[in-house]
Write an enzyme that holds these catalytic residues in place. Structure first.
Site, PDB file in Angstrom:
ATOM      1  N   HIS A  76       0.728  -5.789   0.377  1.00  0.00           N
ATOM      2  CA  HIS A  76       0.774  -4.436  -0.195  1.00  0.00           C
ATOM      3  C   HIS A  76       1.541  -3.532   0.772  1.00  0.00           C
ATOM      4  CE1 HIS A  76      -0.483  -0.729  -1.940  1.00  0.00           C
ATOM      5  NE2 HIS A  76      -1.613  -0.562  -1.282  1.00  0.00           N
ATOM      6  N   HIS A 142      -3.615  -1.800  -6.364  1.00  0.00           N
ATOM      7  CA  HIS A 142      -3.456  -0.546  -7.102  1.00  0.00           C
ATOM      8  C   HIS A 142      -2.030   0.042  -7.012  1.00  0.00           C
ATOM      9  CE1 HIS A 142      -3.687   2.461  -3.606  1.00  0.00           C
ATOM     10  NE2 HIS A 142      -3.687   1.271  -3.036  1.00  0.00           N
ATOM     11  N   TYR A 189     -15.072   3.115  -3.154  1.00  0.00           N
ATOM     12  CA  TYR A 189     -13.682   2.656  -3.025  1.00  0.00           C
ATOM     13  C   TYR A 189     -13.087   2.418  -4.412  1.00  0.00           C
ATOM     14  CZ  TYR A 189      -9.599   0.460  -1.042  1.00  0.00           C
ATOM     15  OH  TYR A 189      -8.300   0.195  -0.683  1.00  0.00           O
TER      16      TYR A 189
HETATM   17 FE1  FEO Z   1      -3.417   0.814  -0.901  1.00  0.00          FE
HETATM   18 FE2  FEO Z   1      -5.362   0.089   1.756  1.00  0.00          FE
HETATM   19  O1  FEO Z   1      -3.789   0.625   0.907  1.00  0.00           O
END
Ligand code: FEO
Length: 391
Positions: A76, A142, A189
């Site tokens: 990511h 995400h 979260y």
């Molecule tokens: Fe979407 Fe922990 O960075």
């Protein structure tokens, strides 16, 4: 040094002092988990946030000479996981950066450099020796570039942000810490980072169900290793992604001269007397991140604001803007508040709540200046409506 499985090490950074993660309150700090797999071609899965570089590097050096690293997998691009790759590459001159197609685009945009990239897609295999790592693209869980790395030999899934929690700890496993706290942080979260992407999460869960793993090693917080915890976090993600809620009410409000607060308290008392689980949250003292976590669980949300300059209070507008982005669904709302001489602002208030994905239980209740007791008693109607929806 911490070893998850033979040859698989945690080399991350513990961010004890983090209290705000791009606007999301993080009272328990966080970690940026970086995992080093020592095999014929040593491989690092994810790096850390910029100020964790020295600690990440020192942990790697405890295990191997960084020059031996052949692959740095960037699951990511967001800078809490990739922010140190440029510095790291100076110590790992032989490393290729492994990422999704979107990851390569985004990393180039961030670093303006032409690293040695190895672009992978779902199902691709990276042979690092004894281990054949594979990849599962997770677009919008995400970010567009997000992906998971899977080691079938170790039975570990490395899903980056998914299943993580902002929680700083010297322990590495969720079951070593008070689990209630870990579940709360995992829910928070999800509510603040992953909630808008329910349909994408459901697809990832379906793909992950075909993999055989006994350990989920996310990029934040604690690692899930107990069978019951892995089953529970997977099932919670399914529930949250499906926008399933509990029969509970969150009352969230702000107040200027206590009239809206009187209404909030009256609603709380009525719901509590009716044995309907309810939480009262004042915007002046509650963090948005905590409020949306409660909303994620609640089938009913009551929003209260007084009117200032013909508008809802800015704190309420800020909350509604935040919720709109999180794309909540399948929830009922009720609106209330106090006003002095004009009610026009309540129309915009109600419209914002509808735009945020809520169905209004009935028209709002708006009272002039300081409510009389008989006016407050009118709020009882809505409690009967909630009871009717619960059945
Ligand atoms: Fe979407 Fe922990 O960075």
């Amino acid at each position: 040094m911490f070893q998850l499985k033979e040859g698989v090490y945690w080399a991350g950074y513990i961010d004890w002092n983090l209290r705000n993660f791009h606007g999301y309150s993080t009272p328990s700090g966080s970690t940026y988990n970086s995992y080093l797999i020592v095999d014929e071609k040593p491989t690092l899965i994810d790096a850390v946030k910029h100020y964790g570089f020295e600690e990440n590097l020192a942990r790697i050096k405890e295990i191997i000479d960084p020059a031996k690293i052949r692959y740095i997998i960037s699951n990511h691009t967001e800078m809490d996981h990739s922010g140190t790759i440029d510095k790291l590459l100076k110590y790992c001159p032989n490393a290729e950066v492994v990422c999704s197609p979107k990851g390569a685009e985004e990393l180039k945009k961030h670093f303006k450099s032409n690293w040695k990239f190895k672009v992978v897609n779902t199902g691709d295999v990276l042979d690092i020796g004894k281990r054949k790592l594979s990849f599962l693209l997770m677009p919008m869980v995400h970010w567009p570039d997000s992906m998971a790395t899977y080691s079938s030999e170790d039975k570990i899934l490395f899903p980056n942000d998914a299943f993580g929690q902002h929680y700083a700890s010297s322990e590495r496993y969720a079951d070593q810490v008070g689990l209630d706290t870990v579940w709360l942080e995992a829910a928070k979260y999800y509510a603040n980072i992953v909630l808008p992407y329910g349909s994408q999460v459901l697809k990832v869960l379906e793909a992950a169900a075909k993999l055989d793993f006994d350990c989920i090693a996310p990029s934040h917080g604690l690692i899930w290793r107990r069978k019951q915890d892995i089953e529970k976090i997977l099932s919670l993600y399914k529930r949250w992604a499906s926008h399933e809620t509990d029969n509970r009410v969150t009352i969230v409000y702000d107040t200027m001269w206590k009239s809206t607060e009187m209404m909030a308290n009256k609603l709380f008392q009525g719901l509590d007397m009716a044995n309907i689980p309810v939480k009262l949250m004042n915007l002046q003292v509650s963090q948005l991140a905590d409020i949306v976590t409660e909303i994620m669980y609640s089938k009913f949300v009551f929003f209260g604001t007084p009117i200032l300059n013909n508008r809802m209070l800015p704190t309420m507008a800020s909350l509604l803007m935040y919720i709109k982005g999180l794309k909540t669904k399948n929830r009922y709302a009720f609106t209330f508040g106090s006003y002095g001489w004009a009610t026009v602002g309540f129309k915009e208030f109600e419209e914002s709540i509808k735009e945020a994905g809520f169905e209004l239980l009935r028209e709002g209740c708006y009272l002039n200046f300081v409510p009389e007791e008989e006016e407050l008693n009118k709020l009882q109607d809505v409690i009967a409506l909630v009871k009717g929806k619960i059945g």
